[in-house]
Structures are given as structure tokens and as C-alpha cells.
Write a protein that holds these residues in place. Sequence first.
Motif, PDB file in Angstrom:
ATOM      1  N   VAL A 156      39.445  40.592  38.008  1.00  0.00           N
ATOM      2  CA  VAL A 156      40.630  40.119  38.707  1.00  0.00           C
ATOM      3  C   VAL A 156      40.324  39.479  40.104  1.00  0.00           C
ATOM      4  CG1 VAL A 156      42.343  41.556  40.488  1.00  0.00           C
ATOM      5  CG2 VAL A 156      41.904  42.188  37.840  1.00  0.00           C
ATOM      6  N   THR A 157      38.974  39.543  40.486  1.00  0.00           N
ATOM      7  CA  THR A 157      38.503  38.896  41.672  1.00  0.00           C
ATOM      8  C   THR A 157      37.780  37.583  41.646  1.00  0.00           C
ATOM      9  OG1 THR A 157      36.579  40.312  41.534  1.00  0.00           O
ATOM     10  CG2 THR A 157      38.269  41.305  42.842  1.00  0.00           C
ATOM     11  N   GLN A 158      37.752  37.146  40.161  1.00  0.00           N
ATOM     12  CA  GLN A 158      37.528  35.869  40.283  1.00  0.00           C
ATOM     13  C   GLN A 158      38.121  34.681  40.939  1.00  0.00           C
ATOM     14  OE1 GLN A 158      37.382  35.061  35.988  1.00  0.00           O
ATOM     15  NE2 GLN A 158      35.278  35.765  35.797  1.00  0.00           N
ATOM     16  N   GLY A 159      37.260  34.016  41.736  1.00  0.00           N
ATOM     17  CA  GLY A 159      37.913  32.851  42.562  1.00  0.00           C
ATOM     18  C   GLY A 159      38.352  33.257  43.891  1.00  0.00           C
ATOM     19  N   LEU A 166      29.659  36.175  50.842  1.00  0.00           N
ATOM     20  CA  LEU A 166      29.188  37.124  49.974  1.00  0.00           C
ATOM     21  C   LEU A 166      30.410  37.085  48.815  1.00  0.00           C
ATOM     22  CD1 LEU A 166      27.701  40.237  51.358  1.00  0.00           C
ATOM     23  CD2 LEU A 166      26.414  38.419  49.778  1.00  0.00           C
ATOM     24  N   PRO A 167      30.348  36.772  47.549  1.00  0.00           N
ATOM     25  CA  PRO A 167      31.234  36.817  46.624  1.00  0.00           C
ATOM     26  C   PRO A 167      31.975  38.118  46.671  1.00  0.00           C
ATOM     27  CG  PRO A 167      29.261  35.897  45.743  1.00  0.00           C
ATOM     28  CD  PRO A 167      28.896  36.176  47.020  1.00  0.00           C
ATOM     29  N   ILE A 168      33.347  38.079  46.432  1.00  0.00           N
ATOM     30  CA  ILE A 168      33.818  39.406  46.336  1.00  0.00           C
ATOM     31  C   ILE A 168      33.557  40.347  45.343  1.00  0.00           C
ATOM     32  CG2 ILE A 168      36.290  40.393  46.051  1.00  0.00           C
ATOM     33  CD1 ILE A 168      35.910  39.384  48.860  1.00  0.00           C
ATOM     34  N   CYS A 171      30.482  42.144  46.268  1.00  0.00           N
ATOM     35  CA  CYS A 171      30.975  43.261  47.077  1.00  0.00           C
ATOM     36  C   CYS A 171      31.324  44.353  46.439  1.00  0.00           C
ATOM     37  CB  CYS A 171      31.807  42.813  48.070  1.00  0.00           C
ATOM     38  SG  CYS A 171      31.407  41.565  49.526  1.00  0.00           S
ATOM     39  N   ILE A 172      32.002  44.135  45.365  1.00  0.00           N
ATOM     40  CA  ILE A 172      32.464  45.413  44.447  1.00  0.00           C
ATOM     41  C   ILE A 172      31.446  45.955  43.830  1.00  0.00           C
ATOM     42  CG2 ILE A 172      33.602  45.655  42.125  1.00  0.00           C
ATOM     43  CD1 ILE A 172      35.543  43.593  42.979  1.00  0.00           C
ATOM     44  N   ILE A 176      30.571  50.013  44.425  1.00  0.00           N
ATOM     45  CA  ILE A 176      30.707  50.735  43.157  1.00  0.00           C
ATOM     46  C   ILE A 176      29.096  51.440  43.072  1.00  0.00           C
ATOM     47  CG2 ILE A 176      30.341  51.003  40.899  1.00  0.00           C
ATOM     48  CD1 ILE A 176      32.641  49.208  40.621  1.00  0.00           C
ATOM     49  N   THR A 177      28.230  50.784  43.577  1.00  0.00           N
ATOM     50  CA  THR A 177      26.695  51.202  43.615  1.00  0.00           C
ATOM     51  C   THR A 177      26.768  52.256  44.861  1.00  0.00           C
ATOM     52  OG1 THR A 177      25.790  49.283  42.805  1.00  0.00           O
ATOM     53  CG2 THR A 177      24.186  50.537  44.130  1.00  0.00           C
ATOM     54  N   PHE A 178      27.384  52.203  46.032  1.00  0.00           N
ATOM     55  CA  PHE A 178      27.382  53.141  46.798  1.00  0.00           C
ATOM     56  C   PHE A 178      28.171  54.388  46.465  1.00  0.00           C
ATOM     57  CE2 PHE A 178      29.153  55.160  50.689  1.00  0.00           C
ATOM     58  CZ  PHE A 178      28.093  55.131  51.694  1.00  0.00           C
TER      59      PHE A 178
END
Length: 486
Positions: A156-159, A166-168, A171-172, A176-178
Motif C-alpha cells: 500500500v505504501t509503495q511510492g 526514509l522510505p515509508i 518506517c513501517i 513493526i520491529t518496535f
Amino acid sequence: MQLSDPERLTKLPCNEKSDPMAQPTTSGDEAPKPSEVEEFLPHTGDTPHEPLRLGFAAVLQNRNFLALWSGQVFSQLADKVYLVLMIALIAARFQDANQPISGWVSAIMVAFTIPAVLFGSLAGVFVDRWPKKAVLVASNIVRGVLLLTLPLLLWVTQGWTPFYNLPIGFCILLGITFLVSTLTQFFSPAEQAVMPLIVERGDLLSANSLYTTTMMASLIVGFAVGEPLLALADTLVRSVSPNWDFGKELLVGGSYAIAGLLLLLLKTGEKKKVYEGEPPHVFADILDGLLYVRHHRRVRNALIQLVILFSVFAALSVLAVRLAEMLPGLKASQFGFLLAAGGIGMAGGAAILGHWGQRFSHNQLSLYGSMGMAGSLVGIALFTHSLWLTLLMTILLGSFAALVGIPMQTTIQAETPKEMRGKVFGLQNNAVNIALSLPLALAGVAETILGLKTVFFSLAALVIAGGVLNWYISGTRLTMSNKADI
């Protein structure tokens, strides 16, 4: 919540059903069962009335332990492959050609480490108040859902416009890692607190040995075949549809989800606690846990031993790179072979301990293990000219480490009342995470300044000091205390 008198913290009458800390009441007016009163006895394999039970047969016949253990198998597999998954996603989606991947991976590691430092003790407070089975199930199911929805979120966040360069999508990954790491802080103390609820005291050493064997096996799998496993998962998913590219996420997320479903079979026998309108006093509860550890020397000493143990292995994970560079037949990038050798040794030591370790007191095992670890570290420092001797010393290091880690973990489980276990294991989780973090920063600097041999000799001295101190305080002072009681 008020803390009891320090003298009462360190010595409770055997016939008194009381908690060293102020505790919630239970629903109903049931008299305490003998097993509940025994919860407060120093019953860790160091006392003469402990029944001698050898081998894994008893724990493998325990259905609740099998449910917990099988859940651990899938949860540990997901934990150990998680970083490999993140590296694969970064390499495929975000890393530019000729750009080093280390910066991306470091950001992921920071996102994974922050919750471990911030929430370890805090999570333990809530684990004491919540049903532990619900914590175990929910933490795995939610981690599974996060990983299973990751492909959709990245698609969904491509582009989308980058956030501070930082690419979105990246950041996701950080978010998610956090969240995954935060949920792990709840899972870990709940897992340790459940063990004494479902396993007889005489079987705790065998149960922890089996757990350690499984953990080391999953670590070796993660090092050795994590990447091929993820590639195989992608291949299998693409065989169903060539456009599907979520096999890796399905493997890791599915493993967490399966762990959660298996843990639904667990029956802990916990009674619902009634807090009579008392709100959570988070920081007071954390202070209670700290004071409990302070006034219970065997729990405190066991925790110190575990901190030393994890510090040594964290330092080894850094020093192994330099060691692999020096050894004939290895390259710096192949340092994983040395760490895997340590894992093999620890798994072997855990298996031996589970069969025959009940013949010895926990203090004896800790002292023997500390001496063996120190000798192995000295051997590693002296045999840098021989690959096979270094591998042998590393295997021995792992084997002797099992003699320290497993009895000390068992001591904490058996010595801590069930109302305090979440707090104590939360503190343990926090202390271990710090012990894992500091050597990562210091070991490389120390090796550069002092040299590899000097650092290994220093680690050996630290291990011996910890083992002898634990033996003296828990052994000599305990004997003197018993004589005084008589």
C-alpha cells in the motif's frame, strides 16, 4: 502497596501462608494447599527433602509443559529468523546498489533494543496482574498478525513520499520491529513465571534444560539455515501463484500464530485475583521487585550470575569477528561458525544437565560451570593458531555455560513466590538486555586497546569471581544461617 520488614523478606516461617510483599486477595476463602505453602521454602535442589528425579521423562509426560514447550519451539524459531527476514526485506526493497546495508540493519537493531531496555521491568509488573496464559497467547497472536499484515502494508505504501529521507516502507519495518520487541517483553517474563506453575519442583532443572536445548537449536537454525528457510518459503508460495511474494513473512508470522494457538492448550491453574479496586502502582511494584531481589541473596546471586553469563556471550559475539579473522581457515565473515559452536556446546550441556544435573546442588553446578567457562576462555585466548582447538574450546565454553545458566534460572523460578514472579522476571529481562547491550559497545574498544588475549583473560577472571562469590554467599553464609537457626 507497602513493603514488609526486610528481615521478614529473607526468612519466612514454613507454616505461614504469607507473601513477602503486600499481595492481592484471591476470590473465595480457601485454605492454602500444601503446594502453595511450599512455594516459600528454599526448595531448589539444594535441600535434603527435595526428591531426586533424573532425566526428561517426567516433564515430557506433563501435557501442560508439552503445550508450553511446543509453543516455545515455534516462537523461538520466529524470534531467531526475524532479523534475517528484516535483512532480506531491506536488501530487496530499500538498499541501493553499492550501498552498505549496515546502516539499515543498525536502525532495525535500535528499534528492537529500545523496548527491551524501557519496558522490561514495566512489563513484569503487569504480567503479575494479568492471567499469564492470556499474555502468552495474545503476545504471540499479535506478533503473528503484525508480520502477516506486513506485505499488505508495504504494498500500500509503495511510492509514498519519504519521511525525513526514509522510505515509508522502512518506517513501517521500524514500527513493526518496535511493536514485536515490546510484545516480547511481556512474553518473556510470563513464560518464565508459568514454568513453576505447571512443573513440579523436582522437574524444574530438567524442564529448563530442555528449554535451553530448544533455544540453542533455534539459534543454530537461525544462523545456519535461516536464509534458506525464508527462500524455500518464498519458492513454495510462488508455486501457488507467481505474483505472490510474501512467503518469508508467512513463515515468520505463521510461526508466531501457531505458537499462540498451541498455547491455548495450556492450563496454568491460576486463580482469578481480586484487587478490591486497587489501581496498579507500577513504580511501587517495580520497587517491590528490586527490594525483593535485594533481600533474597540466592535470587540476587543467581541474577548476578546470569548477567555475567550473558555479558560474556555478548562480548564473545563481538570478539568472534576478530577471532575468526585471526584463525587459519576462517574469514571474518564466517564468525557465525564460532557462535554456532558455542550454541552446540550449550545444547549438549543442557541435555547432560537435564539427565544427571539433579545429583548436584545448584551452587555446585554454578561453581563447576564458572571454573570450566574460565578455563575455556583462557584456552580460546591461547589457541588462536588452531581452528579445531578454538572450536573445541568454544564448544566447551557453551557446555559449561549451561551449568551456570540453567541452575541459576531454576533457582530464581523456585525461590520466587508466584505473586512476585512477573516483577522479578521483568527485572531479570531488563538486566539481561542491558548485559547484552553494554558489551556490544565496549568489547570491540577493549580489544583494540588491550588486545584479544587480555580481553579473554579478563572475561575469565570475571566469570571465576562471579562463581566463587555465589558459592561463598549462597553456600557458606547459608550454612552459617542454618546453624544459627538450629
